[in-house]
Design a protein around this motif. Structure first.
Motif, PDB file in Angstrom:
ATOM      1  N   ARG A  69      28.942  26.889  15.422  1.00  0.00           N
ATOM      2  CA  ARG A  69      29.295  28.278  15.159  1.00  0.00           C
ATOM      3  C   ARG A  69      30.214  28.800  16.259  1.00  0.00           C
ATOM      4  NH1 ARG A  69      25.352  33.647  14.818  1.00  0.00           N
ATOM      5  NH2 ARG A  69      27.057  35.146  14.575  1.00  0.00           N
ATOM      6  N   ARG A  70      31.274  29.549  15.843  1.00  0.00           N
ATOM      7  CA  ARG A  70      32.184  30.190  16.803  1.00  0.00           C
ATOM      8  C   ARG A  70      32.245  31.670  16.481  1.00  0.00           C
ATOM      9  NH1 ARG A  70      31.046  26.020  18.325  1.00  0.00           N
ATOM     10  NH2 ARG A  70      32.327  24.316  19.145  1.00  0.00           N
ATOM     11  N   TRP A  71      32.092  32.514  17.484  1.00  0.00           N
ATOM     12  CA  TRP A  71      32.049  33.957  17.267  1.00  0.00           C
ATOM     13  C   TRP A  71      33.451  34.514  17.154  1.00  0.00           C
ATOM     14  CZ3 TRP A  71      28.288  31.333  19.639  1.00  0.00           C
ATOM     15  CH2 TRP A  71      26.985  31.644  19.282  1.00  0.00           C
ATOM     16  N   PRO A  72      33.699  35.401  16.196  1.00  0.00           N
ATOM     17  CA  PRO A  72      35.029  36.009  16.047  1.00  0.00           C
ATOM     18  C   PRO A  72      35.293  37.048  17.117  1.00  0.00           C
ATOM     19  CG  PRO A  72      33.497  36.990  14.504  1.00  0.00           C
ATOM     20  CD  PRO A  72      32.749  35.875  15.189  1.00  0.00           C
ATOM     21  N   GLU A  73      36.492  37.614  17.055  1.00  0.00           N
ATOM     22  CA  GLU A  73      36.821  38.683  17.993  1.00  0.00           C
ATOM     23  C   GLU A  73      35.932  39.892  17.723  1.00  0.00           C
ATOM     24  OE1 GLU A  73      38.898  38.751  20.553  1.00  0.00           O
ATOM     25  OE2 GLU A  73      39.253  36.617  20.228  1.00  0.00           O
ATOM     26  N   PRO A  74      35.557  40.621  18.754  1.00  0.00           N
ATOM     27  CA  PRO A  74      34.684  41.776  18.551  1.00  0.00           C
ATOM     28  C   PRO A  74      35.365  42.860  17.742  1.00  0.00           C
ATOM     29  CG  PRO A  74      35.569  41.770  20.775  1.00  0.00           C
ATOM     30  CD  PRO A  74      35.967  40.453  20.157  1.00  0.00           C
ATOM     31  N   VAL A  75      34.561  43.571  16.967  1.00  0.00           N
ATOM     32  CA  VAL A  75      35.075  44.678  16.174  1.00  0.00           C
ATOM     33  C   VAL A  75      35.255  45.898  17.068  1.00  0.00           C
ATOM     34  CG1 VAL A  75      34.606  46.160  14.191  1.00  0.00           C
ATOM     35  CG2 VAL A  75      33.902  43.755  14.163  1.00  0.00           C
ATOM     36  N   ARG A  76      36.388  46.556  16.905  1.00  0.00           N
ATOM     37  CA  ARG A  76      36.636  47.746  17.706  1.00  0.00           C
ATOM     38  C   ARG A  76      35.658  48.845  17.340  1.00  0.00           C
ATOM     39  NH1 ARG A  76      43.218  48.535  17.855  1.00  0.00           N
ATOM     40  NH2 ARG A  76      43.694  46.620  18.998  1.00  0.00           N
ATOM     41  N   PRO A  77      35.296  49.676  18.270  1.00  0.00           N
ATOM     42  CA  PRO A  77      34.393  50.788  17.955  1.00  0.00           C
ATOM     43  C   PRO A  77      35.046  51.753  16.982  1.00  0.00           C
ATOM     44  CG  PRO A  77      35.284  51.021  20.171  1.00  0.00           C
ATOM     45  CD  PRO A  77      35.662  49.648  19.704  1.00  0.00           C
ATOM     46  N   SER A  78      34.213  52.516  16.263  1.00  0.00           N
ATOM     47  CA  SER A  78      34.720  53.409  15.225  1.00  0.00           C
ATOM     48  C   SER A  78      35.538  54.557  15.783  1.00  0.00           C
ATOM     49  CB  SER A  78      33.545  53.965  14.416  1.00  0.00           C
ATOM     50  OG  SER A  78      32.649  54.658  15.272  1.00  0.00           O
ATOM     51  N   GLY A  79      35.342  54.951  17.009  1.00  0.00           N
ATOM     52  CA  GLY A  79      36.092  56.054  17.584  1.00  0.00           C
ATOM     53  C   GLY A  79      36.689  55.682  18.914  1.00  0.00           C
ATOM     54  N   PRO A  80      37.725  56.378  19.344  1.00  0.00           N
ATOM     55  CA  PRO A  80      38.345  56.108  20.629  1.00  0.00           C
ATOM     56  C   PRO A  80      37.435  56.511  21.774  1.00  0.00           C
ATOM     57  CG  PRO A  80      39.310  58.046  19.611  1.00  0.00           C
ATOM     58  CD  PRO A  80      38.392  57.459  18.604  1.00  0.00           C
ATOM     59  N   PRO A  81      37.669  55.961  22.991  1.00  0.00           N
ATOM     60  CA  PRO A  81      36.791  56.288  24.114  1.00  0.00           C
ATOM     61  C   PRO A  81      36.753  57.770  24.436  1.00  0.00           C
ATOM     62  CG  PRO A  81      38.160  54.370  24.601  1.00  0.00           C
ATOM     63  CD  PRO A  81      38.663  54.932  23.319  1.00  0.00           C
ATOM     64  N   CYS A  82      37.879  58.478  24.175  1.00  0.00           N
ATOM     65  CA  CYS A  82      37.928  59.896  24.543  1.00  0.00           C
ATOM     66  C   CYS A  82      37.465  60.795  23.398  1.00  0.00           C
ATOM     67  CB  CYS A  82      39.346  60.282  24.963  1.00  0.00           C
ATOM     68  SG  CYS A  82      40.567  60.028  23.653  1.00  0.00           S
ATOM     69  N   PHE A  83      36.863  60.218  22.387  1.00  0.00           N
ATOM     70  CA  PHE A  83      36.424  61.005  21.243  1.00  0.00           C
ATOM     71  C   PHE A  83      35.130  61.726  21.603  1.00  0.00           C
ATOM     72  CE2 PHE A  83      34.675  60.980  16.718  1.00  0.00           C
ATOM     73  CZ  PHE A  83      35.283  62.197  16.445  1.00  0.00           C
ATOM     74  N   THR A  84      35.249  62.805  22.326  1.00  0.00           N
ATOM     75  CA  THR A  84      34.105  63.574  22.788  1.00  0.00           C
ATOM     76  C   THR A  84      33.729  64.628  21.759  1.00  0.00           C
ATOM     77  OG1 THR A  84      35.535  65.162  23.909  1.00  0.00           O
ATOM     78  CG2 THR A  84      34.834  63.224  25.170  1.00  0.00           C
ATOM     79  N   PRO A  85      32.521  65.174  21.831  1.00  0.00           N
ATOM     80  CA  PRO A  85      32.146  66.252  20.897  1.00  0.00           C
ATOM     81  C   PRO A  85      33.092  67.447  20.966  1.00  0.00           C
ATOM     82  CG  PRO A  85      30.202  65.362  21.982  1.00  0.00           C
ATOM     83  CD  PRO A  85      31.384  64.731  22.651  1.00  0.00           C
ATOM     84  N   SER A  86      33.589  67.748  22.167  1.00  0.00           N
ATOM     85  CA  SER A  86      34.516  68.870  22.297  1.00  0.00           C
ATOM     86  C   SER A  86      35.826  68.597  21.563  1.00  0.00           C
ATOM     87  CB  SER A  86      34.790  69.133  23.780  1.00  0.00           C
ATOM     88  OG  SER A  86      35.698  70.202  23.939  1.00  0.00           O
ATOM     89  N   LEU A  87      36.348  67.371  21.710  1.00  0.00           N
ATOM     90  CA  LEU A  87      37.575  67.008  20.994  1.00  0.00           C
ATOM     91  C   LEU A  87      37.349  67.022  19.495  1.00  0.00           C
ATOM     92  CD1 LEU A  87      40.459  65.970  20.837  1.00  0.00           C
ATOM     93  CD2 LEU A  87      39.602  63.666  21.246  1.00  0.00           C
ATOM     94  N   ARG A  88      36.197  66.581  19.073  1.00  0.00           N
ATOM     95  CA  ARG A  88      35.880  66.585  17.635  1.00  0.00           C
ATOM     96  C   ARG A  88      35.880  68.002  17.083  1.00  0.00           C
ATOM     97  NH1 ARG A  88      31.055  63.563  14.499  1.00  0.00           N
ATOM     98  NH2 ARG A  88      30.791  65.004  12.780  1.00  0.00           N
ATOM     99  N   ARG A  89      35.225  68.917  17.767  1.00  0.00           N
ATOM    100  CA  ARG A  89      35.185  70.302  17.296  1.00  0.00           C
ATOM    101  C   ARG A  89      36.576  70.917  17.272  1.00  0.00           C
ATOM    102  NH1 ARG A  89      30.554  70.289  20.666  1.00  0.00           N
ATOM    103  NH2 ARG A  89      31.809  71.215  22.345  1.00  0.00           N
TER     104      ARG A  89
END
Length: 363
Positions: A69-89
């Protein structure tokens, strides 16, 4: 000898951090750490202690690697690192209004415009690509809008209640059919389909457009669609459909046939009124003005467009017509229910008012 660093963390906080760590490294990252530490000849007990995992996990990763078995590349997270609650609002607040409300000379937000407005108004320094990823994390997509007519018929509730009353009291020798017309063009309707990235599938135009007009009647009980095709959309097309329904539902088996139609002029022509007087079994019910959601056959026509007319490559209108007829014959029946607008509060109130009326007043 360097000084030892000791951090005191409450047990509850440790459990929260451990759960967050396990979610972040689940599968890919944890397996990579285990494999590299095994390569450095660390024991499974040492690896489990350092990585805060079970020894069985270490053995499982090693066994999977030995089996190929060989592991694939990791899946990127659903949101960017700077996706803060304040930016979302802030982002959602901007999307609720038109760009013109903030001084922009445009009707739609773009990622670049949102990034600039966030920088000016909120002080967030983000790129257009970061805004795009934030929108995707919020489950927003870029797609075409649709035109919608104003649904403001003053008799809207009464008309919907009349149709619902017929539907709920439909007898075994009665039929309820929803009718409408559809324009078939040789010029293909362009729609989305799977294609390789950075390419765009081309659908050739026929050169000169031709069209036919289809009239359909959906039996809400059986899901069958009865149809007629003409060269022009005139009252004769609707009369031809009524004659077809009259033959499909003979008088020896059917006492009453309710036909629901929109407010097109071909449905209210004098010839249609004359035909209805000659066929007292038929009752014509009209939908509210500009209310396509109340007509289930619209969904059948949408299915027809999705399967037949979008991106088609027919060069002759007769071939396209054959495809449409084969679709109506093979891909049915279409078992649709009444839309939820028939069960709105105002429609229910109108239905109660009509409950005292005799059955002859329904039509």
């Amino acid at each position: 000898m360097p000084a030892q660093i000791v951090i005191e963390i409450a047990p509850a906080e440790q459990a929260r951090l451990l759960a967050q760590l396990r979610r972040a490294r689940r599968g890919h990252w944890l397996a990579l750490h285990i494999l590299l530490l095994l390569t450095l000849h660390h024991s499974p007990s040492e690896i489990a202690a350092v990585l805060l995992c079970a020894r069985s996990t270490v053995y499982a990763v090693a066994r999977d690697w030995q089996r190929g078995r060989r592991w694939p590349e990791p899946v990127r997270p659903s949101g960017p690192p700077c996706f803060t609650p304040s930016l979302r609002r802030s982002l959602l607040a901007l999307l609720k209004k038109s760009p013109s409300a903030y001084g922009w000379c445009r009707t739609r937000w773009s990622c670049a415009t949102l990034a600039l407005q966030l920088a000016v108004q909120r002080g967030f320094r983000v790129s257009a690509e970061t805004v795009r990823r934030c929108l995707q994390a919020l489950d927003w997509v870029w797609k075409r809008a649709k035109l919608a007519a104003k649904d403001n018929d003053p008799e809207r509730a009464a008309k919907l209640a009349r149709i619902r009353r017929v539907f709920e009291r439909l007898g075994p020798r009665e039929a309820l059919l929803f009718t409408d017309e559809l324009d078939l063009h040789l010029l293909p309707k362009v729609g989305a389909q799977w294609m390789p990235r950075a390419t765009q599938v081309e659908v050739m135009t026929p050169g000169r457009n031709e069209q036919r007009h289809l009239a359909g009647a959906l039996d809400l009980r059986t899901g069958r669609v009865h149809h007629r095709l003409w060269f022009r959309k005139v009252n004769g097309l609707f009369l031809d459909l009524l004659n077809l329904v009259n033959s499909v539902y003979p008088a020896r088996h059917w006492d009453r046939i309710y036909v629901v139609a929109d407010n097109d002029k071909i449905h209210k022509a004098k010839q249609v009124e004359h035909w209805l007087k000659q066929h007292p079994r038929f009752r014509l019910l009209f939908l509210p003005t500009y209310c396509p959601r109340a007509n289930p056959i619209e969904r059948c026509f949408g299915d027809l467009h999705d399967k037949i007319t979008r991106n088609h490559r027919r060069k002759r209108i007769r071939d396209l017509v054959k495809d449409v007829e084969r679709h109506l014959k093979q891909n049915g029946p279409w078992h649709y229910h009444l839309s939820e607008i028939y069960y709105a509060a105002e429609v229910t109130r109108a239905l109660r008012k009509q409950a005292a009326l005799p059955s002859s007043a329904v039509a």
